[in-house]
Design a protein around this motif. Structure first.
Motif, PDB file in Angstrom:
ATOM      1  N   PHE A   1       0.804  -1.214   0.000  1.00  0.00           N
ATOM      2  CA  PHE A   1       0.000   0.000   0.000  1.00  0.00           C
ATOM      3  C   PHE A   1       0.843   1.272   0.000  1.00  0.00           C
ATOM      4  CE2 PHE A   1      -2.667  -3.254   2.049  1.00  0.00           C
ATOM      5  CZ  PHE A   1      -3.777  -3.215   1.211  1.00  0.00           C
ATOM      6  N   LEU A   2       2.105   1.164   0.364  1.00  0.00           N
ATOM      7  CA  LEU A   2       2.980   2.326   0.404  1.00  0.00           C
ATOM      8  C   LEU A   2       4.249   2.048  -0.387  1.00  0.00           C
ATOM      9  CD1 LEU A   2       2.745   3.385   4.179  1.00  0.00           C
ATOM     10  CD2 LEU A   2       1.777   4.600   2.219  1.00  0.00           C
ATOM     11  N   PRO A   3       4.789   3.050  -1.057  1.00  0.00           N
ATOM     12  CA  PRO A   3       6.038   2.842  -1.794  1.00  0.00           C
ATOM     13  C   PRO A   3       7.195   2.526  -0.844  1.00  0.00           C
ATOM     14  CG  PRO A   3       5.471   5.177  -1.728  1.00  0.00           C
ATOM     15  CD  PRO A   3       4.294   4.442  -1.184  1.00  0.00           C
ATOM     16  N   ARG A   4       8.235   1.921  -1.405  1.00  0.00           N
ATOM     17  CA  ARG A   4       9.393   1.526  -0.609  1.00  0.00           C
ATOM     18  C   ARG A   4      10.060   2.735   0.049  1.00  0.00           C
ATOM     19  NH1 ARG A   4      13.826  -2.211  -3.435  1.00  0.00           N
ATOM     20  NH2 ARG A   4      11.965  -3.560  -3.456  1.00  0.00           N
ATOM     21  N   SER A   5      10.048   3.868  -0.642  1.00  0.00           N
ATOM     22  CA  SER A   5      10.688   5.063  -0.068  1.00  0.00           C
ATOM     23  C   SER A   5      10.029   5.485   1.233  1.00  0.00           C
ATOM     24  CB  SER A   5      10.645   6.212  -1.082  1.00  0.00           C
ATOM     25  OG  SER A   5       9.297   6.493  -1.455  1.00  0.00           O
ATOM     26  N   CYS A   6       8.719   5.328   1.335  1.00  0.00           N
ATOM     27  CA  CYS A   6       8.018   5.688   2.572  1.00  0.00           C
ATOM     28  C   CYS A   6       8.429   4.774   3.725  1.00  0.00           C
ATOM     29  CB  CYS A   6       6.508   5.620   2.363  1.00  0.00           C
ATOM     30  SG  CYS A   6       5.853   6.922   1.290  1.00  0.00           S
ATOM     31  N   TRP A   7       8.525   3.472   3.437  1.00  0.00           N
ATOM     32  CA  TRP A   7       8.945   2.535   4.470  1.00  0.00           C
ATOM     33  C   TRP A   7      10.373   2.837   4.916  1.00  0.00           C
ATOM     34  CZ3 TRP A   7       5.722  -0.213   7.174  1.00  0.00           C
ATOM     35  CH2 TRP A   7       4.501  -0.608   6.614  1.00  0.00           C
ATOM     36  N   ARG A   8      11.213   3.182   3.970  1.00  0.00           N
ATOM     37  CA  ARG A   8      12.598   3.508   4.334  1.00  0.00           C
ATOM     38  C   ARG A   8      12.655   4.782   5.169  1.00  0.00           C
ATOM     39  NH1 ARG A   8      16.941   1.968  -0.415  1.00  0.00           N
ATOM     40  NH2 ARG A   8      16.347  -0.232  -0.598  1.00  0.00           N
TER      41      ARG A   8
END
Length: 399
Positions: free
Chosen positions: A342-349
């Protein structure tokens, strides 16, 4: 007297050289004789550690030397008494001084991982060594300029004069003093901003202390002594962009000097406790815990040798806490894995970077505020003493 002080740093170096010679002798003896001859290595190696206070400049060198010697001792013990490396192998003849030297300081086991490149022509090697030394000298210069003119005076540069009480024991606590707990002295915006800047400064100074020492030694062994190649001195640290979790902070960004030596000890303990009978997952978890525990014990031994008895307990607790937080982190990542789509990888990082920073925001002042407090108190005492002398001198002059 001053000449004697200049010679003091040669004492731990001489003990280290003696222990290195002992390693060369033990390496070429049968295992049974090695076991009996262990004190021949242990005594000078321990003295090389125990005399680390002979290093008085820069201030951080003594602690770095002490910790490095402990890591090196673990590396040698692992080679001789855990791996039980043979006196002679296909790649190393018996009493081969050069081959023994390559084993001696290869704490990261770079030769076994294939990091070293194949031999090249002498003129090409000379040119690459010159370029390597030049780049390392520039690196040291940049480290020095940033540390002296930016990061060391960073807090007073931004916040103006600071007082000792802003770094006392009470200031080390933060979470318990948040407004939601209705504390008598809640945290302030200034305190929070100082804490943020201090955390960045603290991580930088610790990074520079280790990397500058490694860079300086690489210049010695590659450029001056010319017994190593540039490929044998790769960077100790990874990219800070990889540090978006505590596990990746320690495994991808921070130096890995301790991993192979401590892993050898951890495996020896796991084998004695028959951890493999409980499954591979448990064994991996136990090995990770042991590496963090040994790291804490090593830091504690340095603190004890330096006379900081209270810090020794904190050192062990800190590294054990890192293991527990990484375990919780892994559980959270596993539970939250369905939400990744649901969220791009950049947000998780980004969330990961915030989490890692918040951990150091909480931990760094607990570890280092007391040093700043002591220095500010000493500075205030020196300033008051100087003012008192000026007053006395003025009164005497008036008379």
């Amino acid at each position: 007297m001053s000449f004697h002080i200049y010679l003091l740093p040669t004492v731990p170096v001489a003990y280290l050289a003696t222990a290195s010679l002992a390693f060369h002798i033990l390496l070429n003896l049968p295992q049974g004789i090695r076991n009996l001859g262990f004190p021949v290595f242990l005594v000078p190696a321990w003295r090389a550690f125990a005399t680390f206070k002979c290093f008085t400049w820069p201030a951080s060198l003594a602690g770095i030397w002490g910790l490095a010697v402990l890591i090196w001792m673990t590396h040698i013990i692992s080679l001789l008494y855990i791996d039980k490396i043979q006196p002679q192998s296909k790649s190393r003849k018996q009493w081969d001084i050069k081959a023994a030297y390559k084993l001696l300081f290869d704490v990261r086991h770079l030769s076994q991982s294939g990091t070293n490149s194949p031999p090249v022509a002498a003129y090409a090697l000379r040119g690459s060594s010159l370029a390597f030394v030049a780049s390392r000298l520039v690196k040291l210069l940049v480290f020095w300029l940033l540390t002296v003119y930016l990061f060391t005076p960073l807090i007073p540069l931004i916040f103006g004069p600071v007082q000792p009480w802003e770094f006392d024991h009470y200031a080390q606590t933060y979470i318990r003093r948040l407004p939601l707990f209705e504390t008598k002295e809640p945290v302030t915006l200034r305190e929070t901003l100082i804490r943020i800047v201090f955390t960045i400064r603290w991580v930088w100074l610790n990074y520079v202390d280790v990397d500058a020492a490694h860079t300086f030694l690489s210049i010695i062994f590659v450029g001056i002594l010319r017994i190593d190649t540039p490929e044998e001195w790769p960077s100790m640290f990874g990219s800070p962009l990889e540090a978006y979790s505590l596990r990746r902070y320690w495994g991808r960004f921070w130096h890995r000097l301790v991993y192979r030596p401590y892993l050898g000890l951890a495996r020896a303990v796991a084998e004695k406790l028959h951890c493999n009978s409980l499954g591979s997952r448990f064994e991996k978890c136990f090995l990770a815990f042991m590496i963090f525990l040994i790291s804490g014990v090593a830091h504690a031994i340095v603190s004890l040798q330096d006379g900081n008895y209270a810090e020794a307990v904190d050192d062990v607790a800190f590294y054990c806490m890192n293991f527990l937080l990484i375990a919780v982190e892994e559980i959270f990542i596993h539970v939250a894995s369905p939400l990744r789509c649901f969220l791009p990888r950049s947000c998780w990082r980004l969330v990961g970077f915030v989490w890692v920073f918040m951990f150091w925001f909480w931990a760094a002042p607990k570890w280092a505020y007391h040093e700043v407090h002591e220095e500010l108190v000493k500075e205030a005492e020196r300033r008051n003493r100087a003012q008192g002398l000026q007053m006395i001198t003025g009164l005497l002059g008036m008379k």
